[in-house]
Design an enzyme around this catalytic site. Structure first.
Site, mmCIF file in Angstrom:
data_model
loop_
_atom_site.group_PDB
_atom_site.id
_atom_site.type_symbol
_atom_site.label_atom_id
_atom_site.label_comp_id
_atom_site.label_asym_id
_atom_site.label_seq_id
_atom_site.Cartn_x
_atom_site.Cartn_y
_atom_site.Cartn_z
ATOM 1 N N GLN A 80 0.830 -1.218 0.000
ATOM 2 C CA GLN A 80 0.000 0.000 0.000
ATOM 3 C C GLN A 80 0.865 1.269 0.000
ATOM 4 O OE1 GLN A 80 -3.151 0.721 -0.503
ATOM 5 N NE2 GLN A 80 -3.660 -1.432 -0.846
ATOM 6 N N SER A 81 2.030 1.207 -0.608
ATOM 7 C CA SER A 81 2.943 2.350 -0.597
ATOM 8 C C SER A 81 2.355 3.575 -1.308
ATOM 9 C CB SER A 81 4.253 1.937 -1.283
ATOM 10 O OG SER A 81 5.031 3.089 -1.564
ATOM 11 N N ASN A 82 2.317 4.680 -0.571
ATOM 12 C CA ASN A 82 1.920 5.962 -1.175
ATOM 13 C C ASN A 82 3.040 6.497 -2.051
ATOM 14 O OD1 ASN A 82 -0.596 6.324 0.408
ATOM 15 N ND2 ASN A 82 0.855 6.336 2.109
ATOM 16 N N CYS A 84 5.102 4.732 -3.862
ATOM 17 C CA CYS A 84 5.059 4.042 -5.164
ATOM 18 C C CYS A 84 3.932 4.604 -6.030
ATOM 19 C CB CYS A 84 4.912 2.532 -4.958
ATOM 20 S SG CYS A 84 6.431 1.779 -4.315
#
Ligand SMILES: *Cc1c(COP(=O)(O)O)cnc(C)c1O
Length: 335
Positions: A80-82, A84
């Protein structure tokens, strides 16, 4: 446009973020907590595909990538990387390819089950390479080499965009905040890869600002994060041509809110998210700002601040993770 206080041209920048982000006062949250006056800086509104703090860093990182003649951006993060998601958006915006090395357990999530940031990664046209957390660095290196030999002219953006180039964005952000003329005594925000905190510290030192910059750790013990931030602040100051030194003891980190670990939302985050939403109509996220807000609320309740202190909660974004399936059950409790 140049930013006052810095020698222009030391670090190239492409401007695409919506800046300055607003500073707002939160009277209903302040009243609900019966504590010091709370303000918020809206870096959830930086404008690039749902915004967040990585957009500021990417203004500088994209300029560097372009200077290197890159055709493809490669970076890594959690599922859930913001960071990325914003990197994928920046790549799309500038006509570059994007490869994301995402860690998850089990290390694959079929596109038809994607939600939150991952769904946006796909919509933004990113290619995803899956791995386990412990193999991430090796897979990232391998992915880079494969892209390089394949003629894709990759440019590697570090985890969280946190190298001196990325962190320099937050030195500028600090100056932006000071120019908004809202005096505060404390700045609180979630801290993880350390670029935000390091940049804020460099900007504050440069401007002679005397308040406190307190990172609420999202995933590391205090000493580990403080060492990381100090090293990055020193490197960032050097990159900006400032003769400033930061010691580990200069770095304020609170690791009292780590809960069950990274990206595991607990009751404290749930309460903070609901309070900001119901009292002020402001959406936090389950991983970063929810945890930092839980930290701020905890510190207020412990009487950590003086009644006359003025607090700035620096909202760093993360909103899309609210729509990740893993958090639905927890977030809908009490509805
Ligand atoms: C990445 C991120 C952070 C942490 O910032 P660092 O510069 O990595 O310390 C905080 N909040 C959100 C929403 C993020 O995506």
């Amino acid at each position: 446009m140049t930013v006052p206080g810095f020698t222009p041209g030391i670090i190239a920048r492409i401007q695409f973020a919506h800046l300055p982000t607003p500073v707002e006062v939160l009277p209903r949250l302040t009243a609900a907590l019966k504590g010091p006056k709370i303000f918020i800086k809206r870096d959830d509104q930086t404008g690039l595909a749902m915004g967040g703090n990585k957009t500021r860093k990417l203004e500088f990182l994209l300029a560097e990538a372009q200077a290197h003649g890159a055709h493809t951006l490669i970076t890594a993060g959690a599922i859930q990387s913001n960071h990325c998601r914003q990197t994928a958006a920046a790549a799309a915006r500038f006509g570059l390819g994007c490869i994301l090395v995402l860690s998850a357990e089990p290390p694959v999530e079929p596109p038809e089950q994607a939600s939150g940031n991952l769904l946006l990664d796909y919509l933004l046209g990113a290619q995803v390479v899956w791995c386990r957390r412990e193999e991430r660095d090796a897979v990232l290196q391998h992915t880079f080499e494969t892209a390089w030999t394949g003629g894709r002219r990759p440019y590697l953006i570090p985890y969280g965009g946190s190298n001196p180039t990325g962190a320099a964005a937050y030195a500028h952000a600090m100056q932006e905040f000071l120019d908004q003329d809202t005096p505060v005594d404390w700045i609180l925000f979630p801290s993880s890869s350390g670029g935000t905190q390091a940049g804020l510290l460099v900007g504050a030192r440069k401007a002679g600002w005397k308040g406190h910059i307190l990172g609420i750790s999202v995933d590391e013990e205090r000493q580990v994060l403080a060492e990381r931030v100090a090293a990055l602040a020193n490197a960032t100051a050097e990159r900006l041509g400032l003769a400033e030194t930061f010691l580990v003891q200069d770095i304020l980190v609170d690791d009292g809110y780590l809960g069950e670990g990274y990206a595991v939302m607990g009751e404290a985050e749930r309460e903070a998210i609901r309070l900001f939403a119901a009292a002020e109509g402001i959406l936090l996220d389950p991983v970063y700002t929810g945890r930092a807000a839980a930290g701020m609320i905890g510190l207020i309740r412990q009487g950590f601040f003086k009644p006359e202190d003025r607090l700035l909660f620096w909202h760093t974004g993360g909103t899309p993770a609210l729509f990740a399936d893993v958090y639905r059950e927890q977030l809908s409790k009490g509805a």
